[in-house]
Motif scaffolding. Structure first.
Motif, PDB file in Angstrom:
ATOM      1  N   LYS A   1       0.824  -1.203   0.000  1.00 40.68           N
ATOM      2  CA  LYS A   1       0.000   0.000   0.000  1.00 40.68           C
ATOM      3  C   LYS A   1       0.869   1.268   0.000  1.00 40.68           C
ATOM      4  O   LYS A   1       0.526   2.267  -0.606  1.00 40.68           O
ATOM      5  CB  LYS A   1      -0.890  -0.017   1.256  1.00 40.68           C
ATOM      6  CG  LYS A   1      -1.918   1.082   1.317  1.00 40.68           C
ATOM      7  CD  LYS A   1      -2.633   1.020   2.651  1.00 40.68           C
ATOM      8  CE  LYS A   1      -3.199   2.391   3.017  1.00 40.68           C
ATOM      9  NZ  LYS A   1      -3.611   2.461   4.406  1.00 40.68           N
ATOM     10  N   ASN A   2       2.012   1.143   0.712  1.00 43.70           N
ATOM     11  CA  ASN A   2       2.870   2.331   0.871  1.00 43.70           C
ATOM     12  C   ASN A   2       4.057   2.350  -0.086  1.00 43.70           C
ATOM     13  O   ASN A   2       4.955   3.161   0.105  1.00 43.70           O
ATOM     14  CB  ASN A   2       3.401   2.390   2.304  1.00 43.70           C
ATOM     15  CG  ASN A   2       2.310   2.719   3.287  1.00 43.70           C
ATOM     16  OD1 ASN A   2       1.304   3.327   2.928  1.00 43.70           O
ATOM     17  ND2 ASN A   2       2.468   2.281   4.530  1.00 43.70           N
TER      18      ASN A   2
ATOM     19  N   PHE B   1       4.591   3.464  -3.035  1.00 43.91           N
ATOM     20  CA  PHE B   1       4.898   4.746  -3.699  1.00 43.91           C
ATOM     21  C   PHE B   1       5.469   5.773  -2.711  1.00 43.91           C
ATOM     22  O   PHE B   1       6.293   6.593  -3.079  1.00 43.91           O
ATOM     23  CB  PHE B   1       3.650   5.305  -4.392  1.00 43.91           C
ATOM     24  CG  PHE B   1       3.278   4.515  -5.613  1.00 43.91           C
ATOM     25  CD1 PHE B   1       4.132   4.457  -6.700  1.00 43.91           C
ATOM     26  CD2 PHE B   1       2.090   3.802  -5.669  1.00 43.91           C
ATOM     27  CE1 PHE B   1       3.809   3.715  -7.827  1.00 43.91           C
ATOM     28  CE2 PHE B   1       1.755   3.063  -6.790  1.00 43.91           C
ATOM     29  CZ  PHE B   1       2.618   3.010  -7.868  1.00 43.91           C
ATOM     30  N   LEU B   2       4.994   5.670  -1.468  1.00 40.65           N
ATOM     31  CA  LEU B   2       5.536   6.573  -0.442  1.00 40.65           C
ATOM     32  C   LEU B   2       7.013   6.259  -0.193  1.00 40.65           C
ATOM     33  O   LEU B   2       7.849   7.156  -0.094  1.00 40.65           O
ATOM     34  CB  LEU B   2       4.735   6.417   0.857  1.00 40.65           C
ATOM     35  CG  LEU B   2       5.128   7.382   1.976  1.00 40.65           C
ATOM     36  CD1 LEU B   2       4.822   8.820   1.596  1.00 40.65           C
ATOM     37  CD2 LEU B   2       4.410   7.026   3.267  1.00 40.65           C
TER      38      LEU B   2
ATOM     39  N   LEU C   1       9.061   4.845  -2.328  1.00 37.41           N
ATOM     40  CA  LEU C   1       9.825   5.262  -3.524  1.00 37.41           C
ATOM     41  C   LEU C   1      10.079   6.777  -3.490  1.00 37.41           C
ATOM     42  O   LEU C   1      11.173   7.240  -3.821  1.00 37.41           O
ATOM     43  CB  LEU C   1       9.070   4.879  -4.795  1.00 37.41           C
ATOM     44  CG  LEU C   1       9.129   3.388  -5.164  1.00 37.41           C
ATOM     45  CD1 LEU C   1       8.179   3.082  -6.309  1.00 37.41           C
ATOM     46  CD2 LEU C   1      10.546   2.996  -5.572  1.00 37.41           C
ATOM     47  N   ALA C   2       9.051   7.539  -3.083  1.00 37.76           N
ATOM     48  CA  ALA C   2       9.220   9.010  -2.979  1.00 37.76           C
ATOM     49  C   ALA C   2      10.284   9.328  -1.939  1.00 37.76           C
ATOM     50  O   ALA C   2      11.130  10.208  -2.157  1.00 37.76           O
ATOM     51  CB  ALA C   2       7.894   9.660  -2.602  1.00 37.76           C
TER      52      ALA C   2
ATOM     53  N   CYS D   1      13.745   8.650  -3.400  1.00 36.03           N
ATOM     54  CA  CYS D   1      14.152   9.741  -4.305  1.00 36.03           C
ATOM     55  C   CYS D   1      14.579  10.958  -3.495  1.00 36.03           C
ATOM     56  O   CYS D   1      15.560  11.634  -3.828  1.00 36.03           O
ATOM     57  CB  CYS D   1      13.002  10.136  -5.234  1.00 36.03           C
ATOM     58  SG  CYS D   1      12.692   8.963  -6.540  1.00 36.03           S
ATOM     59  N   PHE D   2      13.853  11.249  -2.418  1.00 38.76           N
ATOM     60  CA  PHE D   2      14.172  12.394  -1.564  1.00 38.76           C
ATOM     61  C   PHE D   2      15.566  12.236  -0.943  1.00 38.76           C
ATOM     62  O   PHE D   2      16.375  13.162  -0.958  1.00 38.76           O
ATOM     63  CB  PHE D   2      13.099  12.524  -0.474  1.00 38.76           C
ATOM     64  CG  PHE D   2      13.398  13.582   0.534  1.00 38.76           C
ATOM     65  CD1 PHE D   2      13.247  14.925   0.231  1.00 38.76           C
ATOM     66  CD2 PHE D   2      13.825  13.234   1.814  1.00 38.76           C
ATOM     67  CE1 PHE D   2      13.535  15.902   1.164  1.00 38.76           C
ATOM     68  CE2 PHE D   2      14.107  14.210   2.754  1.00 38.76           C
ATOM     69  CZ  PHE D   2      13.966  15.547   2.423  1.00 38.76           C
TER      70      PHE D   2
END
Lengths: 175, 57
Positions: free
Chosen positions: A3-4, A6-7, A9-10, A13-14
């Motif tokens: 569920k998380n 994409f969080l 992955l963000a 990247c950060f």
């Protein structure tokens, strides 16, 4: 977890972004010059010389300062070693005029620890310079070099107002 | 709901942190470094968008 994803992955990247800013932007060896003439201090930040980094070989940037003839010009040169390793270099400063070296101002071997700074100080005294004849060049170039870096600071000496007052007929002076 | 508010705060802090770094240090980045940063910012915003879409915002 799914569920998380994409969080996460963000976040990855950060963190990569922070790492690039630290490694590519912050780390390195930077120099700051403080020039004091009279009561006024000018600070030449490292980013002033950045266009020289990306420019073709031989392209040099000058920084201009002006001083009244007779005034001393004080320099404080700071080398900031933002690396994990120590850095040793010979810091030299000399006075030039019309591509001819006049004399050395400073020469010292500096060893800078990781994430530490080294400071070099010297003074350009007007007594050491030849007083220019009116109408000729009264500019001197201070070349500061260390490693493969060379900085050029042009000092423009001007005469005080009284010099002109003596050579101008009193009738032409507007009070 | 409280968790999402905290996430929101976290995201805002991260974006303001990136803004600070950009103002202070972007001028010192090399050309390849700037390009990679651009891709990573697109990645951060894109993945955050997908995350919020997935949780129904």
């Amino acid at each position: 977890m799914r569920k998380n994803i994409f969080l996460y992955l963000a976040l990855a990247c950060f963190l990569a972004l922070i790492a690039i800013f630290f490694v590519d932007g912050y780390m390195g060896i930077y120099d700051t010059t403080y020039v004091t003439v009279g009561e006024q201090e000018q600070i030449i930040e490292p980013d002033y010389w950045l266009p020289q980094r990306d420019a073709p070989a031989g392209y040099e940037i000058d920084y201009y300062i002006s001083a009244e003839w007779g005034q001393n010009v004080s320099f404080r040169y700071e080398i900031d070693n933002r690396r994990f390793a120590s850095y040793s270099t010979l810091v030299q400063a000399s006075v030039w005029q019309e591509n001819e070296k006049l004399f050395d101002l400073f020469s010292e071997e500096k060893s800078i620890g990781p994430f530490d700074k080294a400071i070099a100080e010297w003074e350009l005294s007007a007594e050491e310079l030849e007083e220019p004849v009116a109408g000729t060049s009264n500019q001197y170039t201070i070349k500061i070099s260390w490693g493969e870096v060379t900085r050029r600071i042009v000092v423009d000496f001007y005469y005080p107002e009284e010099y002109y007052r003596d050579s101008v007929p009193p009738s032409l002076i507007i009070e | 709901m409280r968790t999402y508010i905290l996430y929101g705060f976290g995201v805002l802090l991260c974006i303001s942190g990136i803004g600070y770094l950009a103002v202070e240090y972007v001028k010192y980045l090399s050309e390849p470094g700037r390009l990679v940063c651009l891709f990573l910012i697109v990645g951060v915003l894109g993945f955050l968008g997908k995350y919020f879409e997935k949780i129904g915002w």
